[in-house]
Write a protein that holds these residues in place. Structure first.
Motif, PDB file in Angstrom:
ATOM      1  N   ILE A  87       7.059  10.773  -0.099  1.00  0.00           N
ATOM      2  CA  ILE A  87       6.572   9.521   0.463  1.00  0.00           C
ATOM      3  C   ILE A  87       5.993   8.709  -0.683  1.00  0.00           C
ATOM      4  O   ILE A  87       5.216   9.234  -1.493  1.00  0.00           O
ATOM      5  CB  ILE A  87       5.497   9.773   1.540  1.00  0.00           C
ATOM      6  N   ARG A  88       6.370   7.417  -0.763  1.00  0.00           N
ATOM      7  CA  ARG A  88       5.961   6.585  -1.898  1.00  0.00           C
ATOM      8  C   ARG A  88       5.332   5.286  -1.395  1.00  0.00           C
ATOM      9  O   ARG A  88       6.009   4.454  -0.808  1.00  0.00           O
ATOM     10  CB  ARG A  88       7.164   6.280  -2.793  1.00  0.00           C
ATOM     11  N   LEU A  89       4.056   5.149  -1.627  1.00  0.00           N
ATOM     12  CA  LEU A  89       3.313   3.943  -1.247  1.00  0.00           C
ATOM     13  C   LEU A  89       3.108   3.073  -2.468  1.00  0.00           C
ATOM     14  O   LEU A  89       2.731   3.556  -3.532  1.00  0.00           O
ATOM     15  CB  LEU A  89       1.943   4.331  -0.682  1.00  0.00           C
ATOM     16  N   PHE A  90       3.372   1.762  -2.338  1.00  0.00           N
ATOM     17  CA  PHE A  90       2.849   0.862  -3.366  1.00  0.00           C
ATOM     18  C   PHE A  90       1.781  -0.012  -2.736  1.00  0.00           C
ATOM     19  O   PHE A  90       1.916  -0.473  -1.604  1.00  0.00           O
ATOM     20  CB  PHE A  90       3.951   0.053  -4.064  1.00  0.00           C
ATOM     21  N   ARG A  91       0.707  -0.193  -3.482  1.00  0.00           N
ATOM     22  CA  ARG A  91      -0.456  -0.925  -2.983  1.00  0.00           C
ATOM     23  C   ARG A  91      -1.002  -1.817  -4.080  1.00  0.00           C
ATOM     24  O   ARG A  91      -0.779  -1.592  -5.275  1.00  0.00           O
ATOM     25  CB  ARG A  91      -1.540   0.039  -2.500  1.00  0.00           C
ATOM     26  N   ASP A  92      -1.743  -2.840  -3.656  1.00  0.00           N
ATOM     27  CA  ASP A  92      -2.355  -3.749  -4.616  1.00  0.00           C
ATOM     28  C   ASP A  92      -3.498  -3.051  -5.349  1.00  0.00           C
ATOM     29  O   ASP A  92      -4.041  -2.039  -4.881  1.00  0.00           O
ATOM     30  CB  ASP A  92      -2.883  -4.995  -3.909  1.00  0.00           C
ATOM     31  N   SER A  93      -3.865  -3.615  -6.481  1.00  0.00           N
ATOM     32  CA  SER A  93      -4.906  -3.024  -7.312  1.00  0.00           C
ATOM     33  C   SER A  93      -6.292  -3.552  -6.965  1.00  0.00           C
ATOM     34  O   SER A  93      -7.199  -3.541  -7.801  1.00  0.00           O
ATOM     35  CB  SER A  93      -4.608  -3.291  -8.789  1.00  0.00           C
ATOM     36  N   ASP A  94      -6.450  -4.040  -5.737  1.00  0.00           N
ATOM     37  CA  ASP A  94      -7.760  -4.473  -5.274  1.00  0.00           C
ATOM     38  C   ASP A  94      -8.096  -3.687  -4.012  1.00  0.00           C
ATOM     39  O   ASP A  94      -7.454  -2.688  -3.697  1.00  0.00           O
ATOM     40  CB  ASP A  94      -7.787  -5.988  -5.035  1.00  0.00           C
ATOM     41  N   VAL A 203      -3.250  -3.216  10.035  1.00  0.00           N
ATOM     42  CA  VAL A 203      -4.238  -2.757   9.056  1.00  0.00           C
ATOM     43  C   VAL A 203      -5.473  -3.647   9.120  1.00  0.00           C
ATOM     44  O   VAL A 203      -5.437  -4.760   9.656  1.00  0.00           O
ATOM     45  CB  VAL A 203      -3.660  -2.778   7.615  1.00  0.00           C
ATOM     46  N   THR A 204      -6.546  -3.135   8.563  1.00  0.00           N
ATOM     47  CA  THR A 204      -7.743  -3.939   8.354  1.00  0.00           C
ATOM     48  C   THR A 204      -7.669  -4.516   6.947  1.00  0.00           C
ATOM     49  O   THR A 204      -7.473  -3.781   5.979  1.00  0.00           O
ATOM     50  CB  THR A 204      -9.010  -3.085   8.514  1.00  0.00           C
ATOM     51  N   TRP A 205      -7.811  -5.813   6.837  1.00  0.00           N
ATOM     52  CA  TRP A 205      -7.580  -6.503   5.564  1.00  0.00           C
ATOM     53  C   TRP A 205      -8.721  -7.469   5.287  1.00  0.00           C
ATOM     54  O   TRP A 205      -9.309  -8.043   6.198  1.00  0.00           O
ATOM     55  CB  TRP A 205      -6.251  -7.260   5.636  1.00  0.00           C
ATOM     56  N   ARG A 206      -9.052  -7.650   4.006  1.00  0.00           N
ATOM     57  CA  ARG A 206     -10.034  -8.656   3.623  1.00  0.00           C
ATOM     58  C   ARG A 206      -9.586  -9.297   2.321  1.00  0.00           C
ATOM     59  O   ARG A 206      -8.982  -8.646   1.460  1.00  0.00           O
ATOM     60  CB  ARG A 206     -11.431  -8.056   3.483  1.00  0.00           C
ATOM     61  N   ASP A 207      -9.868 -10.564   2.179  1.00  0.00           N
ATOM     62  CA  ASP A 207      -9.499 -11.280   0.958  1.00  0.00           C
ATOM     63  C   ASP A 207     -10.341 -10.781  -0.205  1.00  0.00           C
ATOM     64  O   ASP A 207     -11.539 -10.543  -0.065  1.00  0.00           O
ATOM     65  CB  ASP A 207      -9.709 -12.781   1.158  1.00  0.00           C
ATOM     66  N   GLU A 208      -9.705 -10.608  -1.339  1.00  0.00           N
ATOM     67  CA  GLU A 208     -10.389 -10.184  -2.557  1.00  0.00           C
ATOM     68  C   GLU A 208     -10.174 -11.243  -3.624  1.00  0.00           C
ATOM     69  O   GLU A 208      -9.055 -11.718  -3.819  1.00  0.00           O
ATOM     70  CB  GLU A 208      -9.827  -8.846  -3.043  1.00  0.00           C
ATOM     71  N   PRO A 209     -11.207 -11.629  -4.355  1.00  0.00           N
ATOM     72  CA  PRO A 209     -11.036 -12.617  -5.432  1.00  0.00           C
ATOM     73  C   PRO A 209     -10.190 -12.042  -6.554  1.00  0.00           C
ATOM     74  O   PRO A 209     -10.123 -10.831  -6.751  1.00  0.00           O
ATOM     75  CB  PRO A 209     -12.472 -12.879  -5.896  1.00  0.00           C
TER      76      PRO A 209
END
Length: 240
Positions: A87-94, A203-209
């Protein structure tokens, strides 16, 4: 290898430590075999130094550095093809999407799913902190264009939390041609073209600067890349 977590980075010396704390905190105590694959898209800050410091503490972190900035899509492509996980997940670095959201995804793979993506626009999703209005409106416009030109069934193309089986990764990412921000649309189009069902999980998401998207140029370029996906398909470039 059971699980690979791919993290594309570009000038992330200030945010990467928090992201790795999040990932490793979730991985702590899990019984699966795992790896973290970090791909540096030609950073000009101290990102590589931050990664190497982490590698001294955790040998299951692997690191590749692209010689020049080629785009997030290229960094993801390289990482997903280097990954060894089932299983391969890619995710943001924030921390816009927390690593614990993967708990919602894994049961789908246990039932045989191949493509599972995070979504902010399906029932059950939560936005704790929205983007500023201009970015939010542009994101909505981008998604509408993607649904018109690429796949109508996908409601959120740009959430940076997408998971593929090894089988789907090897069917999709070798054919990927878009290197920058519209790559999400291309890989989902390729997944559907290959016959994989796309499961959209709230998903639960929040904006990151710290977003690297430049409103003045990247949005227009992304539109051109969406058109390019359709042209590539008409030319048979995805059939080889």
């Amino acid at each position: 290898m059971d699980l690979s977590i791919v993290i594309p980075v570009y000038n992330e010396e200030k945010r990467l430590t928090r992201a790795l704390d999040d990932v490793l905190g979730w991985l702590k105590g899990r019984t699966e075999s795992w790896e973290i694959v970090i791909v540096d898209d030609g950073s000009q800050d101290k990102t590589s130094e931050v990664v190497r410091a982490w590698m001294e503490k955790e040998p299951r972190i692997r690191f590749t550095r692209l010689p020049v900035n080629m785009g997030k899509g290229e960094a993801v492509r390289v990482g997903m093809l280097q990954a060894q996980g089932r299983i391969r997940l890619f995710r943001d670095s924030d921390l816009s999407t927390r690593q614990a959201e993967l708990d919602r995804f894994l049961p789908y793979f246990e039932k045989g799913a191949d493509v599972v993506i995070g979504s902010r626009r399906v029932p059950g999703a939560t936005t704790e902190l929205p983007q500023a209005l201009p970015r939010r409106l542009l994101g909505m416009g981008f998604t509408r264009l993607c649904r018109l030109l690429i796949l109508d069934e996908v409601y959120d193309y740009t959430c940076g939390f997408k998971c593929f089986s090894a089988r789907a990764s090897l069917a999709v990412f070798p054919k990927q041609r878009v290197q920058r921000w519209a790559f999400d649309a291309e890989i989902l189009y390729l997944a559907k073209k290959a016959g994989f069902a796309i499961h959209q999980i709230p998903v639960t998401w929040r904006d990151e600067p710290g977003s690297k998207v430049r409103l003045s140029s990247d949005v227009f370029r992304s539109f051109l890349d969406m058109v390019r996906v359709r042209v590539n398909d008409l030319r048979g470039l995805y059939d080889a």
